[in-house]
Design an enzyme around this catalytic site. Structure first.
Site, PDB file in Angstrom:
ATOM      1  N   TYR A   1       0.825  -1.212   0.000  1.00 60.05           N
ATOM      2  CA  TYR A   1       0.000   0.000   0.000  1.00 60.05           C
ATOM      3  C   TYR A   1       0.861   1.264   0.000  1.00 60.05           C
ATOM      4  O   TYR A   1       0.414   2.311  -0.445  1.00 60.05           O
ATOM      5  CB  TYR A   1      -0.910   0.032   1.239  1.00 60.05           C
ATOM      6  CG  TYR A   1      -2.228  -0.675   1.049  1.00 60.05           C
ATOM      7  CD1 TYR A   1      -2.271  -2.041   0.799  1.00 60.05           C
ATOM      8  CD2 TYR A   1      -3.436   0.011   1.133  1.00 60.05           C
ATOM      9  CE1 TYR A   1      -3.483  -2.693   0.637  1.00 60.05           C
ATOM     10  CE2 TYR A   1      -4.648  -0.635   0.971  1.00 60.05           C
ATOM     11  CZ  TYR A   1      -4.662  -1.985   0.723  1.00 60.05           C
ATOM     12  OH  TYR A   1      -5.864  -2.627   0.565  1.00 60.05           O
TER      13      TYR A   1
ATOM     14  N   LYS B   1       3.160 -15.373   2.450  1.00 59.33           N
ATOM     15  CA  LYS B   1       3.509 -16.344   1.408  1.00 59.33           C
ATOM     16  C   LYS B   1       5.030 -16.487   1.381  1.00 59.33           C
ATOM     17  O   LYS B   1       5.711 -16.020   0.462  1.00 59.33           O
ATOM     18  CB  LYS B   1       2.918 -15.928   0.053  1.00 59.33           C
ATOM     19  CG  LYS B   1       1.494 -16.476  -0.089  1.00 59.33           C
ATOM     20  CD  LYS B   1       0.893 -16.441  -1.461  1.00 59.33           C
ATOM     21  CE  LYS B   1       1.578 -17.268  -2.502  1.00 59.33           C
ATOM     22  NZ  LYS B   1       1.096 -18.674  -2.539  1.00 59.33           N
TER      23      LYS B   1
ATOM     24  N   ASP C   1      -2.911 -18.018   0.613  1.00 57.89           N
ATOM     25  CA  ASP C   1      -3.908 -18.657  -0.262  1.00 57.89           C
ATOM     26  C   ASP C   1      -4.611 -19.793   0.470  1.00 57.89           C
ATOM     27  O   ASP C   1      -5.830 -19.947   0.401  1.00 57.89           O
ATOM     28  CB  ASP C   1      -3.262 -19.146  -1.577  1.00 57.89           C
ATOM     29  CG  ASP C   1      -2.030 -20.028  -1.363  1.00 57.89           C
ATOM     30  OD1 ASP C   1      -1.484 -20.054  -0.239  1.00 57.89           O
ATOM     31  OD2 ASP C   1      -1.604 -20.689  -2.336  1.00 57.89           O
TER      32      ASP C   1
ATOM     33  N   ASP D   1      -6.414  -7.104   3.812  1.00 55.00           N
ATOM     34  CA  ASP D   1      -7.537  -6.469   3.120  1.00 55.00           C
ATOM     35  C   ASP D   1      -8.441  -7.540   2.517  1.00 55.00           C
ATOM     36  O   ASP D   1      -9.660  -7.527   2.683  1.00 55.00           O
ATOM     37  CB  ASP D   1      -6.986  -5.542   2.021  1.00 55.00           C
ATOM     38  CG  ASP D   1      -8.095  -4.846   1.244  1.00 55.00           C
ATOM     39  OD1 ASP D   1      -9.042  -4.349   1.887  1.00 55.00           O
ATOM     40  OD2 ASP D   1      -8.002  -4.805   0.003  1.00 55.00           O
TER      41      ASP D   1
ATOM     42  N   ASP E   1     -12.306  -9.117   4.020  1.00 53.92           N
ATOM     43  CA  ASP E   1     -13.569  -9.096   3.260  1.00 53.92           C
ATOM     44  C   ASP E   1     -14.185 -10.483   3.258  1.00 53.92           C
ATOM     45  O   ASP E   1     -15.395 -10.649   3.402  1.00 53.92           O
ATOM     46  CB  ASP E   1     -13.334  -8.668   1.798  1.00 53.92           C
ATOM     47  CG  ASP E   1     -13.606  -7.182   1.577  1.00 53.92           C
ATOM     48  OD1 ASP E   1     -13.388  -6.401   2.526  1.00 53.92           O
ATOM     49  OD2 ASP E   1     -14.040  -6.817   0.468  1.00 53.92           O
TER      50      ASP E   1
HETATM   51  C1  IPM Z   1     -10.502  -1.357   3.481  1.00 50.71           C
HETATM   52  C2  IPM Z   1     -10.691  -0.753   2.126  1.00 50.71           C
HETATM   53  C3  IPM Z   1      -9.521   0.195   1.832  1.00 50.71           C
HETATM   54  C4  IPM Z   1      -8.263  -0.629   1.812  1.00 50.71           C
HETATM   55  C5  IPM Z   1      -9.675   1.037   0.552  1.00 50.71           C
HETATM   56  C6  IPM Z   1     -10.952   1.854   0.554  1.00 50.71           C
HETATM   57  C7  IPM Z   1      -8.482   1.917   0.324  1.00 50.71           C
HETATM   58  O1  IPM Z   1     -10.819  -1.743   1.167  1.00 50.71           O
HETATM   59  O2  IPM Z   1     -10.421  -0.609   4.469  1.00 50.71           O
HETATM   60  O3  IPM Z   1     -10.455  -2.588   3.566  1.00 50.71           O
HETATM   61  O4  IPM Z   1      -7.907  -1.220   0.783  1.00 50.71           O
HETATM   62  O5  IPM Z   1      -7.612  -0.699   2.843  1.00 50.71           O
HETATM   63 MG    MG Z   2     -10.933  -3.725   1.956  1.00 47.78          MG
END
Ligand code: IPM
Ligand code: MG
Length: 370
Positions: free
Chosen positions: A143, A194, A227, A251, A255
């Site tokens: 990042y 990894k 993975d 990240d 999710d």
């Molecule tokens: C998160 C989001 C952010 C990230 C984006 C909006 C930059 O996906 O907080 O998970 O990638 O960290």
């Molecule tokens: Mg995210």
């Protein structure tokens, strides 16, 4: 009790302002019930700030954020700003808030509320009772790594570069925090990288192992490739207690973990910095979900992730465990009572709006306060 009772609210874009309004309701309730009063400032961030000021985070807003213990953030981004230059994009404002305030640890708990176990896309028995915590490294890795960019290399070809980079101290501090947090839970940490293909992965595993040997032998540490971890999350998620991945893997895995709970609309997060001399950490609280432009402005969003993020704020920034548990209990009861926003709607349940959901939480708070 920390001296600083200041909160900076940055609703952001899309459904951000709507869900933030519902947190405001909860904060007002706590104020009235004399649990706690905050000195609240509100400002723009993300696309909203870009539209007003031509940048997604102004110097003034950043300075305000530096001066408070806790920032509450809604969400940033949306198709409207897809063509804005990278350093002014909505996401850049969010990343700057994380980086400049050195919020290196992002806590993303994935807990399945009993009433929602059936809303998960996985079989109920796989997720019922799930309670795990992803501790994502937040200020390093790809990042922020340099060099980065897209360059012309002639002949109509271009080359894009991102740099994945970690120092041992960056890995050490996030792993130690994960071990500390695990001690308050089931005492198990899964370090994720990894190491089979990446140098940062090799270092990650080495430093995690060394940090563990240095005072944490009561905590169980295991290692897993990222993975495989993604696969295990959808195969048998309850095997995990604490997972500690780098920024990018975190990240993605968060999710995935969020969706196990039934909806992205349910997951809160806390981003914490290192403790200062008085033990206080700078912090930011935000839902894991994004701006959901498709439903923005329609009063359909699920405010629970934002409200649960506020509960985390009470817990981690203001040491108000009781208040945090009250808010969490109110959210749980609202779900037990069958109220659902569209994202978690199921047959036989009652569909409610964002505002109705927020209001229902305060009604339950009233009952809890008795
Ligand atoms: C998160 C989001 C952010 C990230 C984006 C909006 C930059 O996906 O907080 O998970 O990638 O960290
Ligand atoms: Mg995210």
């Amino acid at each position: 009790m920390p001296a600083n009772k200041k909160l900076l609210m940055l609703p952001g874009d899309g459904i951000g302002p709507e869900v933030m309004n519902q947190v405001r309701r909860v904060i007002d309730w706590m104020d009235k019930a004399r649990h706690v009063s905050f000195d609240i400032d509100e400002d723009l961030v993300g696309g909203a700030a870009y539209d007003a000021h031509g940048t997604s985070l102004t110097d003034e807003t950043l300075a305000d954020a530096m001066g408070v213990d806790a920032v509450l953030l809604g969400a940033v981004g949306g198709p409207k700003w897809d063509n804005v230059e990278r350093d002014k994009r909505p996401e850049a404002g969010l990343l700057a808030l994380r980086k400049e305030r050195e919020l290196f640890a992002n806590l993303r708990p994935a807990t399945v509320f009993p009433a929602l176990a059936e809303a998960s896309s996985l079989k109920t028995e796989l997720v019922a009772g799930l309670d795990m915590l992803i501790i994502r490294e937040l200020t390093g890795g790809v990042y922020f790594g340099q060099p980065r960019g897209i360059e012309d290399i002639g002949g109509g070809e271009k080359r894009a570069i991102d740099t994945q980079v970690y120092t041992s101290s960056e890995i050490d501090r996030i792993c130690r925090l994960a071990f500390d947090m695990a001690r308050k839970r089931d005492n198990r940490v899964m370090s994720v990288e990894k190491a089979n293909v990446m140098e940062t992965g090799v270092l990650w595993r080495e430093v995690a192992t060394a940090a563990h040997a240095d005072g944490y032998d009561d905590v169980e540490l295991s290692h897993m490739y990222a993975d495989n971890c993604a696969m295990q999350l959808v195969r048998a998620p309850k095997q995990f207690d604490v997972i500690v991945p780098d920024n990018l893997f975190g990240d993605i895995l968060s999710d995935c973990a969020a969706m196990l709970t039934g909806s992205l609309g349910m997951l809160p997060s806390a981003s914490l910095g290192a403790p200062d001399e008085s033990g206080r950490r700078k912090a930011m609280y935000e839902p894991v979900h994004g701006t959901a432009p498709d439903i923005a402005g329609q009063d359909k969003a699920n405010p629970l992730a934002m409200i649960l993020s506020y509960a985390m704020c009470l817990r981690y920034s203001f040491d108000m465990e009781e208040g945090a548990e009250m808010v969490e209990a109110a959210a749980k009861t609202v779900l037990d009572n069958g109220l659902r926003t569209g994202d978690i709607m199921q047959p036989g349940m009652t569909l409610v709006s964002c505002q109705q959901m927020g209001e229902a939480v305060t009604v339950e708070l009233d009952k809890l306060a008795g």
